[in-house]
Scaffold this motif. Structure first.
Motif, PDB file in Angstrom:
ATOM      1  N   ALA A  34      10.375  16.886 -19.965  1.00  0.00           N
ATOM      2  CA  ALA A  34       9.756  17.024 -18.640  1.00  0.00           C
ATOM      3  C   ALA A  34       8.709  18.117 -18.627  1.00  0.00           C
ATOM      4  O   ALA A  34       7.670  17.987 -17.979  1.00  0.00           O
ATOM      5  CB  ALA A  34      10.830  17.320 -17.591  1.00  0.00           C
ATOM      6  N   ASN A  35       8.993  19.221 -19.320  1.00  0.00           N
ATOM      7  CA  ASN A  35       8.031  20.314 -19.430  1.00  0.00           C
ATOM      8  C   ASN A  35       8.427  21.223 -20.576  1.00  0.00           C
ATOM      9  O   ASN A  35       9.513  21.090 -21.153  1.00  0.00           O
ATOM     10  CB  ASN A  35       7.898  21.103 -18.118  1.00  0.00           C
ATOM     11  CG  ASN A  35       9.210  21.703 -17.664  1.00  0.00           C
ATOM     12  OD1 ASN A  35       9.965  22.248 -18.459  1.00  0.00           O
ATOM     13  ND2 ASN A  35       9.501  21.584 -16.374  1.00  0.00           N
TER      14      ASN A  35
ATOM     15  N   PHE B 174      14.292  19.926 -20.341  1.00  0.00           N
ATOM     16  CA  PHE B 174      13.474  21.126 -20.221  1.00  0.00           C
ATOM     17  C   PHE B 174      13.470  21.791 -21.596  1.00  0.00           C
ATOM     18  O   PHE B 174      14.519  22.233 -22.074  1.00  0.00           O
ATOM     19  CB  PHE B 174      14.041  22.067 -19.161  1.00  0.00           C
ATOM     20  CG  PHE B 174      14.055  21.471 -17.778  1.00  0.00           C
ATOM     21  CD1 PHE B 174      13.048  21.771 -16.871  1.00  0.00           C
ATOM     22  CD2 PHE B 174      15.063  20.600 -17.388  1.00  0.00           C
ATOM     23  CE1 PHE B 174      13.049  21.213 -15.595  1.00  0.00           C
ATOM     24  CE2 PHE B 174      15.082  20.041 -16.110  1.00  0.00           C
ATOM     25  CZ  PHE B 174      14.069  20.352 -15.219  1.00  0.00           C
TER      26      PHE B 174
ATOM     27  N   ASP C 203      15.130  24.692  -6.283  1.00  0.00           N
ATOM     28  CA  ASP C 203      14.039  24.290  -5.392  1.00  0.00           C
ATOM     29  C   ASP C 203      14.149  22.843  -4.925  1.00  0.00           C
ATOM     30  O   ASP C 203      13.775  22.527  -3.782  1.00  0.00           O
ATOM     31  CB  ASP C 203      12.686  24.470  -6.097  1.00  0.00           C
ATOM     32  CG  ASP C 203      12.319  25.931  -6.309  1.00  0.00           C
ATOM     33  OD1 ASP C 203      13.006  26.807  -5.738  1.00  0.00           O
ATOM     34  OD2 ASP C 203      11.356  26.196  -7.062  1.00  0.00           O
ATOM     35  N   HIS C 204      14.621  21.970  -5.800  1.00  0.00           N
ATOM     36  CA  HIS C 204      14.499  20.541  -5.516  1.00  0.00           C
ATOM     37  C   HIS C 204      15.814  19.779  -5.348  1.00  0.00           C
ATOM     38  O   HIS C 204      15.838  18.759  -4.655  1.00  0.00           O
ATOM     39  CB  HIS C 204      13.680  19.872  -6.615  1.00  0.00           C
ATOM     40  CG  HIS C 204      12.319  20.448  -6.787  1.00  0.00           C
ATOM     41  ND1 HIS C 204      11.369  20.413  -5.797  1.00  0.00           N
ATOM     42  CD2 HIS C 204      11.749  21.103  -7.842  1.00  0.00           C
ATOM     43  CE1 HIS C 204      10.260  21.006  -6.226  1.00  0.00           C
ATOM     44  NE2 HIS C 204      10.465  21.436  -7.452  1.00  0.00           N
TER      45      HIS C 204
ATOM     46  N   LEU D  13      20.489  17.485 -16.048  1.00  0.00           N
ATOM     47  CA  LEU D  13      19.388  18.262 -16.601  1.00  0.00           C
ATOM     48  C   LEU D  13      19.801  18.769 -17.979  1.00  0.00           C
ATOM     49  O   LEU D  13      20.941  19.191 -18.175  1.00  0.00           O
ATOM     50  CB  LEU D  13      19.036  19.435 -15.688  1.00  0.00           C
ATOM     51  CG  LEU D  13      18.885  19.132 -14.194  1.00  0.00           C
ATOM     52  CD1 LEU D  13      18.537  20.401 -13.434  1.00  0.00           C
ATOM     53  CD2 LEU D  13      17.856  18.047 -13.958  1.00  0.00           C
TER      54      LEU D  13
ATOM     55  N   LYS E 127      15.501  26.883 -11.764  1.00  0.00           N
ATOM     56  CA  LYS E 127      14.559  26.934 -10.631  1.00  0.00           C
ATOM     57  C   LYS E 127      14.319  25.530 -10.083  1.00  0.00           C
ATOM     58  O   LYS E 127      14.237  25.330  -8.857  1.00  0.00           O
ATOM     59  CB  LYS E 127      13.244  27.579 -11.045  1.00  0.00           C
ATOM     60  CG  LYS E 127      12.287  27.811  -9.863  1.00  0.00           C
ATOM     61  CD  LYS E 127      11.037  28.545 -10.297  1.00  0.00           C
ATOM     62  CE  LYS E 127      10.199  28.959  -9.080  1.00  0.00           C
ATOM     63  NZ  LYS E 127       9.870  27.846  -8.191  1.00  0.00           N
ATOM     64  N   TYR E 128      14.183  24.564 -10.975  1.00  0.00           N
ATOM     65  CA  TYR E 128      14.024  23.173 -10.531  1.00  0.00           C
ATOM     66  C   TYR E 128      15.230  22.761  -9.688  1.00  0.00           C
ATOM     67  O   TYR E 128      15.076  22.153  -8.615  1.00  0.00           O
ATOM     68  CB  TYR E 128      13.886  22.252 -11.744  1.00  0.00           C
ATOM     69  CG  TYR E 128      13.768  20.786 -11.372  1.00  0.00           C
ATOM     70  CD1 TYR E 128      12.522  20.223 -11.109  1.00  0.00           C
ATOM     71  CD2 TYR E 128      14.892  19.971 -11.272  1.00  0.00           C
ATOM     72  CE1 TYR E 128      12.403  18.886 -10.750  1.00  0.00           C
ATOM     73  CE2 TYR E 128      14.783  18.642 -10.916  1.00  0.00           C
ATOM     74  CZ  TYR E 128      13.539  18.100 -10.658  1.00  0.00           C
ATOM     75  OH  TYR E 128      13.436  16.773 -10.298  1.00  0.00           O
TER      76      TYR E 128
ATOM     77  N   THR F 271      13.693  27.707 -16.065  1.00  0.00           N
ATOM     78  CA  THR F 271      12.888  26.651 -15.454  1.00  0.00           C
ATOM     79  C   THR F 271      13.781  25.557 -14.866  1.00  0.00           C
ATOM     80  O   THR F 271      13.557  25.072 -13.756  1.00  0.00           O
ATOM     81  CB  THR F 271      11.923  26.048 -16.476  1.00  0.00           C
ATOM     82  OG1 THR F 271      11.093  27.077 -17.008  1.00  0.00           O
ATOM     83  CG2 THR F 271      11.045  24.974 -15.852  1.00  0.00           C
ATOM     84  N   ALA F 272      14.808  25.171 -15.623  1.00  0.00           N
ATOM     85  CA  ALA F 272      15.725  24.142 -15.146  1.00  0.00           C
ATOM     86  C   ALA F 272      16.497  24.616 -13.914  1.00  0.00           C
ATOM     87  O   ALA F 272      16.687  23.855 -12.951  1.00  0.00           O
ATOM     88  CB  ALA F 272      16.690  23.747 -16.253  1.00  0.00           C
TER      89      ALA F 272
END
Length: 260
Positions: free
Chosen positions: A180-181, A124, A196-197, A102, A192-193, A189-190
């Motif tokens: 990606a966003n 990100f 979560d994933h 990431l 959290k990604y 954000t990275a």
């Protein structure tokens, strides 16, 4: 944070209960991708590649800008061979790495910095990011980006950026699929990604998933890098305009092109 190499251009530590390798470009404001920075990135990726507890790598940066680009001085004749080979070695290491990588980028993400970012799995981005390959404006071209961008954003978009050297905004990068966003806090954000994933998935399974998704891509890009490297070193760098452009940039003067 435990910085293993306090005098290094790269900060390295393990985060998220041993599951996430953090690499941080640590020479703001420019975070220039020079030989020392590339060697530090390569060393960290090699050192932790076989750590079976890791689920991913996250590369980010100190300061307002991801990277202004590569070292222009190291692209001059007589020294550029080592620089290009080092850059391509890091890109190959990234695209063949067994873990998802990431990338978090704010501000300027240009030249060699964008090439490094594109070696990762997902970018990100912050809302003020400026991305581009300006090398053509100083008499050279971006060899790694010439191989990566067509794969990532399509041939037409890649040729646009590589030929014009123009810089694109967050919105345009998002529309192209280069990032990606786009969020106000891309590091959060990275993370959290990841939480979560990626963190809940088996680390072993993730490695197989990465190989399944990226193996053909990595093989194609690696083969292209070898060809483009020769085009750059044995073709471009033997032209008068390449040397003129690089020297003019360093001297802060307009280049006088001879078209040869």
């Amino acid at each position: 944070m435990s910085d293993k190499m306090s005098d290094s251009p790269l900060k390295v530590w393990i985060d998220r209960n041993g599951k996430l390798l953090r690499l941080r470009l640590a020479r703001p404001k420019a975070n220039i991708v020079d030989a020392e920075m590339l060697a530090a990135i390569d060393k960290a990726l090699v050192e932790y590649a076989e750590n079976s507890a890791l689920h991913a790598v996250l590369i980010d940066h100190e300061g307002d800008h991801f990277c202004f680009g590569a070292s222009v001085q190291e692209h001059l004749p007589g020294v550029c061979d080592d620089m290009i080979k080092a850059m391509h070695g890091v890109i190959k290491r990234m695209i063949k790495h067994p873990l998802p990588i990431l990338v978090v980028a704010n501000g300027q993400c240009l030249g060699g910095g964008l090439e490094v970012a594109c070696g990762g799995s997902l970018i990100f981005a912050g809302p003020k990011i400026q991305m581009g390959q300006p090398e053509v404006k100083v008499g050279v071209f971006a060899p790694a980006a010439s191989c990566l961008l067509p794969e990532l954003i399509g041939q037409s978009n890649a040729e646009d950026l590589l030929y014009s050297g123009r810089t694109i905004s967050a919105d345009e990068a998002l529309a192209m699929g280069l990032v990606a966003n786009v969020t106000e806090d891309p590091e959060a954000t990275a993370l959290k990604y990841f939480d979560d994933h990626l963190a809940p998935i088996s680390a072993s399974v993730l490695r197989y998933a990465v190989q399944g998704a990226r193996e053909d891509f990595a093989d194609r890009v690696s083969a292209r890098l070898d060809k483009v490297e020769q085009l750059y070193l044995r073709g471009l760098m033997e032209t008068e305009d390449a040397v003129e452009g690089l020297n003019a940039f360093l001297e802060k003067l307009p280049a006088v092109w001879k078209n040869q």
